[in-house]
Write an enzyme that holds these catalytic residues in place. Structure first.
Site, short mmCIF file in Angstrom:
data_model
loop_
_atom_site.label_atom_id
_atom_site.label_comp_id
_atom_site.label_asym_id
_atom_site.label_seq_id
_atom_site.Cartn_x
_atom_site.Cartn_y
_atom_site.Cartn_z
N PRO A 2 0.96 -1.19 -0.02
CA PRO A 2 -0.03 -0.13 0.00
C PRO A 2 0.92 1.24 -0.08
CG PRO A 2 -0.24 -1.45 1.96
CD PRO A 2 0.90 -1.93 1.42
N GLU A 3 0.71 2.20 -0.85
CA GLU A 3 1.27 3.36 -0.81
C GLU A 3 0.27 4.47 -0.44
OE1 GLU A 3 3.27 4.19 -4.74
OE2 GLU A 3 3.14 2.07 -5.01
#
Length: 279
Positions: A2-3
């Site tokens: 996840p960014e």
DNA sequence: CGGCATCCCTGGGAGC
DNA sequence: TGCTCCCAGGGATGCC
């Protein structure tokens, strides 16, 4: 995994089910993820009320009563799921919080952290130490915040001899950008990932700053990018994967000029770009 | 300090 | 179908 956009999606899903709600039960299935979990984490959480949920870079900051913060980083494979009925725990479900509207009310939500690779981490600490927390104190500005600009990019990139792609991944320079959005933002800015960071000045810095903001905002609107592990906490996939211009598209035609997208490896991570559009 | 390699861990997909 | 190999969205750490 996840960014920033995926973590923001998680934050938005958690905010209404945590804020003003109480932890009535807590399951902690192991005593470490990437690092040891806080001692007696379950006991420390039961009975507590959350006040609000923030995000900083790729971290979720869940604020508790008594000025404490429950910090969450999802690493590469972490995900949060929110259920309305008691779920049967699946493989790699490490933590579950049962939430209710008051300490004695019936359970309303079940929040589950799943992380197969266990690169994620969780910490519990006092908000008065937030600015000194070793994982947060050196982080660069939020790309969607007021402190971010082309001037900021130019300043922090000055003197850097490494490629701009690597600089974008450096959380101390800008918070929240990871491998997908680094490639995407560089494409939209027309900047090669191989370009030396120090040469990002003037109009080029303006284009890159604008592309970063636009790319991240668009991805948040789409609920993030679902590639392998990521799903939104309600189980929905993130649709930005359909809007990826270069990431994962090596060999495919550039959407602007039809030149085949190229994949290279920089510092062990793959980068995707159009060798004609990006200079 | 900057830049790079290495390491942590499991699972999915490609290739045979 | 089954095995092996490679790769993966992150970042701390240690070395030069």
């Amino acid at each position: 995994m996840p960014e920033l956009p995926e973590v923001e999606t998680v934050r938005r899903a958690l905010a209404p089910v945590l804020t003003q709600h109480y932890v009535t039960a807590a399951f902690v299935g192991r005593n470490d993820l990437r690092w040891p979990l806080p001692k007696n984490l379950a006991e420390q959480l039961v009975g507590r009320q959350f006040t609000n949920v923030d995000r900083r870079g790729k971290y979720v900051l869940m604020h508790l009563d008594q000025q404490d913060i429950l910090l969450l980083h999802l690493g590469m494979s972490g995900s949060i799921r929110i259920y309305d009925t008691p779920p049967s725990l699946r493989k790699h479900d490490h933590i579950m919080l049962t939430m209710a509207a008051s300490p004695t009310a019936a359970a309303r939500h079940y929040i589950v952290l799943n992380d197969p690779r266990r690169f994620g981490w969780v910490d519990l600490f006092s908000a008065t130490h937030q600015d000194h927390h070793k994982l947060l104190r050196h982080m660069g500005p939020e790309p969607l915040g007021n402190a971010f600009s082309a001037t900021h990019l130019q300043t922090v990139f000055a003197g850097r001899q490494g490629p701009v792609k690597n600089a974008l991944l450096n959380q101390q320079l800008i918070a929240g950008i990871g491998n997908i959005y680094a490639s995407e933002a560089l494409f939209h800015a027309g900047v090669s990932p191989r370009r030396k960071a120090a040469t990002i000045v003037g109009q080029r810095a303006e284009r890159l700053a604008t592309a970063i903001v636009k790319t991240l905002r668009a991805a948040i609107e789409d609920g993030g990018t679902s590639l392998r592990d990521h799903v939104q906490p309600g189980g929905e996939i993130g649709y930005f994967v359909q809007r990826l211009a270069v990431y994962g598209r090596d060999g495919q035609a550039c959407q602007a000029c039809t030149t085949p997208i190229k994949m290279i490896v920089q510092s062990g991570r793959s980068s995707f770009y159009c060798p004609r559009c990006q200079r």
